[in-house]
Design an enzyme around this catalytic site. Structure first.
Site, PDB file in Angstrom:
ATOM      1  N   ASP A 143      41.363  34.746  52.583  1.00 17.02           N
ATOM      2  CA  ASP A 143      40.638  35.409  51.498  1.00 17.02           C
ATOM      3  C   ASP A 143      41.647  36.260  50.741  1.00 17.02           C
ATOM      4  O   ASP A 143      42.832  35.927  50.721  1.00 17.02           O
ATOM      5  CB  ASP A 143      39.462  36.224  52.057  1.00 17.02           C
ATOM      6  CG  ASP A 143      38.304  36.358  51.064  1.00 17.02           C
ATOM      7  OD1 ASP A 143      38.567  36.724  49.912  1.00 17.02           O
ATOM      8  OD2 ASP A 143      37.145  36.117  51.443  1.00 17.02           O
TER       9      ASP A 143
ATOM     10  N   HIS B  21      43.067  34.296  48.304  1.00 17.83           N
ATOM     11  CA  HIS B  21      42.277  34.210  47.068  1.00 17.83           C
ATOM     12  C   HIS B  21      42.909  35.008  45.944  1.00 17.83           C
ATOM     13  O   HIS B  21      42.700  34.710  44.775  1.00 17.83           O
ATOM     14  CB  HIS B  21      40.848  34.695  47.325  1.00 17.83           C
ATOM     15  CG  HIS B  21      40.056  33.759  48.192  1.00 17.83           C
ATOM     16  ND1 HIS B  21      38.734  33.964  48.504  1.00 17.83           N
ATOM     17  CD2 HIS B  21      40.405  32.610  48.824  1.00 17.83           C
ATOM     18  CE1 HIS B  21      38.305  32.985  49.286  1.00 17.83           C
ATOM     19  NE2 HIS B  21      39.294  32.165  49.495  1.00 17.83           N
TER      20      HIS B  21
END
Length: 549
Positions: free
Chosen positions: A297, A331
Site C-alpha cells: 500500500d 501505492h
C-alpha cells in the site's frame, strides 16, 4: 464554524478571511530544518537467553522477552539483546529507556496463534477501533528504540485475505490448501469463517458507547493488528532493522515527538491489503532517512486523524524531514492523506527515489475531512516506471467526481473542507508514468499556491489541472506520447507557465475548459512546436490565456 456559501472562483478570498488567525508563523526552511532530539540509553546490556528464551523456532518466548524488557527498564534502562537465531514470540511491549537490539541473524517471528493477541482499544484510519494487540507496542514512553540488523516478521499471511487475481496459479493453490475459506464466488481467500463473515458483512470495527470492546469477540479474527504501534511516545529511534510481513500497517507512530526512523527496511507482499510501510500520524519533529520500502500500500504516509475526530484531536503532523529513501512497490512513494483532518505542515522531502510505485508524490483527501496541509517542500525526487501519476493531488478520494457528470457547486466551505496549499516541488525527474502532473481540487476550495520547477517528466500524458489556483510551472520539460493536449486546464485560474518544453509537432498545447478558467499566463515558451496553441471549450474564452514573449 459557520457555513459560508462560496461563489466559484472566490473560494480563496473567503478561505483567507476564515483562517487567517490560524496561520502558523513560518519557522522552517531548507536552510533551517527541524531538529529532532535523539534518545539516549545506558550501556548496560541483558540478553533474552538469561531469561530462558530459546532460538529453536518452536518455543514461545513472549514471557522471557517481556520480562527482560521490564526488568531492564525498572533498573534504569539499557539494551535488551536478541542474539542471532529464530525466536518465536507473542506480543512484545516496549518500556521507557530500553533499546531492543536485534543482532544480525536474529529473526523475531510473531506467532500465528491469534489467541496470544488480546483485543485492545486501537485506531483505524484515525478513529477509535477494536484491534488485536500489536506484535510490538508501546504507550506513553520516553527514550525507546528498536535497533540492530535483525528482522521482525509479523506472520501477516495468517491474518489477511487475498484475491485470486493477486496470485499466480501455484500461489493460489498453495493458499487454498493452507486452510481458511473461500468467498462464495471462489475469488477471495479468507483466513477463517469468522473473517469471511465480518468482511462480506462489512462489519464495523469502530468503538462507540453502544459497542464497547467486549462486543467484538465474534469478529476478533478480522481485526488485523499493525506490526509496530508507538502511541504518545517521546524520543523514539527505529534503526537498521527489517520490519516485514505485517498483518496491516507496518510502522505506526501515533502522537509521538522526536521520532527517528533511520536505515530501516519495510517489506510486505504486493497483495497485502493495508500493507503500508510507515504511517506517521499526528507526530511532531521527525526524521525518516536512508530507508528502503517495498510494500502493498502507501510507502511513506503522513496522517493526522479522520474527519471530526481528527479535527478534535487537532494535532498536525509537522516538522518532518524525509530524505535519502528508496521505494519500490507501493501505492505512493511519499503520501499525505487521506486521513489528514488534523493537518500537516513543514515537511521537507529530498533525495528520494521511487521505482515502480503506483504514484510518486501523492496527496489525497475528500469533502468532510477538513484539515490544512501546507508548507510542504520536495526536491531532488527521482522516479522510474510510475504506474499512474508522478505528482498527484485529488480531493475526490474514493468518491465520484461530480453529480450526474456535472460540476457540483452546491457544497460550502466549512470545517470539513480540506485545504492543500503553499508547496514547492523542484528538481524532479520522472522517466515513465501515465501522467506527469494531475491536480484536482474542489469547486469550493481549489488546490492553491503550488510551485513546480526544474522538472523533466516523461509520461504518456502531460499535465491536467482541475479546480486549481495560483499554480506555477517553471522550467518544466514534458516528454509526452499524447500531444492533444499536452496541458489540460479545467475551471482553474491564476496559472503561470514559464519556460515549458514539449514535444515537436504537438497537435494541441493547451486545452482550456470551463467558465471559471481565467488569468492563465504563458511566458518564455516556444509555441511554434504546436500546430494549435490553445483551444477553449465549455465556457472558457480566449482572453483567459495570455502569451508573453
Amino acid at each position: 464554524m459557520n457555513q459560508v456559501h462560496i461563489i466559484p472562483g472566490l473560494a480563496l478570498s473567503v478561505l483567507i478571511s476564515l483562517s487567517a488567525a490560524a496561520q502558523p508563523t513560518p519557522v522552517y526552511s531548507w536552510t533551517n530544518l527541524p531538529v529532532i532530539a535523539q534518545p539516549t540509553f545506558r550501556k548496560d546490556t541483558v540478553t533474552i537467553t538469561s531469561f530462558g528464551a530459546k532460538a529453536d523456532g518452536t518455543t514461545l518466548n513472549t514471557s522471557a522477552i517481556n520480562t527482560a524488557i521490564l526488568q531492564c527498564s525498572q533498573k534504569g534502562g539499557g539494551v535488551v539483546l536478541i542474539p542471532g537465531g529464530l525466536w518465536l514470540t507473542g506480543p512484545v511491549e516496549l518500556k521507557s529507556n530500553v533499546n531492543l537490539h536485534l543482532r544480525k541473524g536474529a529473526t523475531l517471528l510473531f506467532t500465528e496463534d491469534k489467541s496470544q493477541y488480546v483485543l485492545v482499544e486501537g485506531t483505524y484510519e484515525g478513529k477509535k477501533a477494536a484491534r488485536n494487540q500489536s506484535p510490538i507496542s508501546g504507550m506513553n514512553l520516553e527514550n525507546v528504540a528498536i535497533t540492530g540488523q535483525g528482522i521482525l516478521d509479523g506472520n501477516g499471511d495468517v491474518w489477511r485475505a487475498v484475491h485470486k487475481r493477486q496470485l499466480n496459479s501455484d500461489q493460489w493453490k498453495a493458499k487454498v490448501a493452507s486452510g481458511g475459506v473461500l468467498k462464495d464466488d471462489g475469488q477471495t481467500w479468507y483466513p477463517s469463517e469468522q473473517f469471511k463473515k465480518a468482511s462480506v458483512g462489512n462489519m464495523s470495527m469502530l468503538l462507540s458507547p453502544e459497542k464497547p470492546l467486549t462486543s467484538f469477540a465474534n469478529m476478533k479474527d478480522f481485526l488485523r493488528p499493525n506490526l509496530v504501534v508507538l502511541n504518545n511516545c517521546k524520543k523514539v529511534l527505529l534503526e537498521g532493522v527489517t520490519f516485514q510481513n505485517s498483518a496491516a500497517w507496518c510502522l505506526h507512530p501515533l502522537m509521538c515527538q522526536d521520532l527517528t526512523i533511520r536505515n530501516v527496511t519495510t517489506k510486505n507482499p504486493e497483495y497485502a491489503h493495508n500493507g503500508d510501510g510507515m504511517d506517521i500520524e499526528s507526530c511532531k519533529n521527525f526524521l525518516i532517512e536512508g530507508c528502503t520500502l517495498d510494500v502493498g500500500d502507501d510507502a511513506i504516509c503522513i496522517k493526522s486523524g479522520k474527519d471530526e475526530e481528527g479535527r478534535k484531536r487537532g494535532m498536525p503532523t509537522e516538522n518532518g524531514i524525509i530524505r535519502n529513501n528508496t521505494v519500490y512497490n507501493g501505492h505512493g512513494g511519499f503520501v499525505i492523506g487521506s486521513e489528514m483532518s488534523g493537518g500537516a505542515r513543514y515537511l521537507f522531502v529530498s533525495n528520494c527515489t521511487f521505482l515502480g510505485t503506483d504514484k510518486g508524490l501523492r496527496f489525497k483527501s475528500v469533502r468532510g475531512r477538513g484539515g490544512v496541509v501546507e508548507h510542504i517542500y520536495a526536491k531532488d525526487i527521482f522516479m522510474k516506471d510510475i504506474v499512474g501519476e508522478a505528482i498527484f493531488f485529488d480531493m475526490y478520494y474514493f468518491v465520484k467526481f461530480a453529480t450526474d457528470g456535472e460540476r457540483d457547486e452546491r457544497p460550502v466551505v466549512n470545517e470539513g473542507t480540506p485545504v492543500f496549499r503553499n508547496m514547492t516541488f523542484e528538481n524532479i525527474i520522472c522517466r515513465g508514468a501515465q501522467t506527469g502532473i494531475f491536480v484536482r481540487g474542489l469547486p469550493e476550495m481549489a488546490i492553491q499556491h503550488i510551485v513546480m520547477k526544474n522538472m523533466v517528466l516523461q509520461a504518456s500524458k502531460g499535465v491536467e489541472l482541475i479546480d486549481a489556483s495560483k499554480i506555477k510551472l517553471d522550467h518544466v520539460q514534458l516528454i509526452t506520447k499524447e500531444t492533444k493536449p499536452v496541458i489540460a486546464i479545467q475551471n482553474s485560474h491564476d496559472l503561470t507557465f514559464n519556460s515549458i518544453q514539449y514535444p515537436a509537432n504537438t497537435e494541441l498545447l493547451f486545452a482550456v475548459d470551463g467558465q471559471y478558467s481565467q488569468a492563465i499566463q504563458v511566458t518564455n515558451t516556444e509555441l511554434s512546436n504546436a500546430h494549435t496553441k490553445a483551444e477553449f471549450n465549455k465556457g472558457a474564452v480566449e482572453k483567459s490565456l495570455t502569451i508573453l514573449k
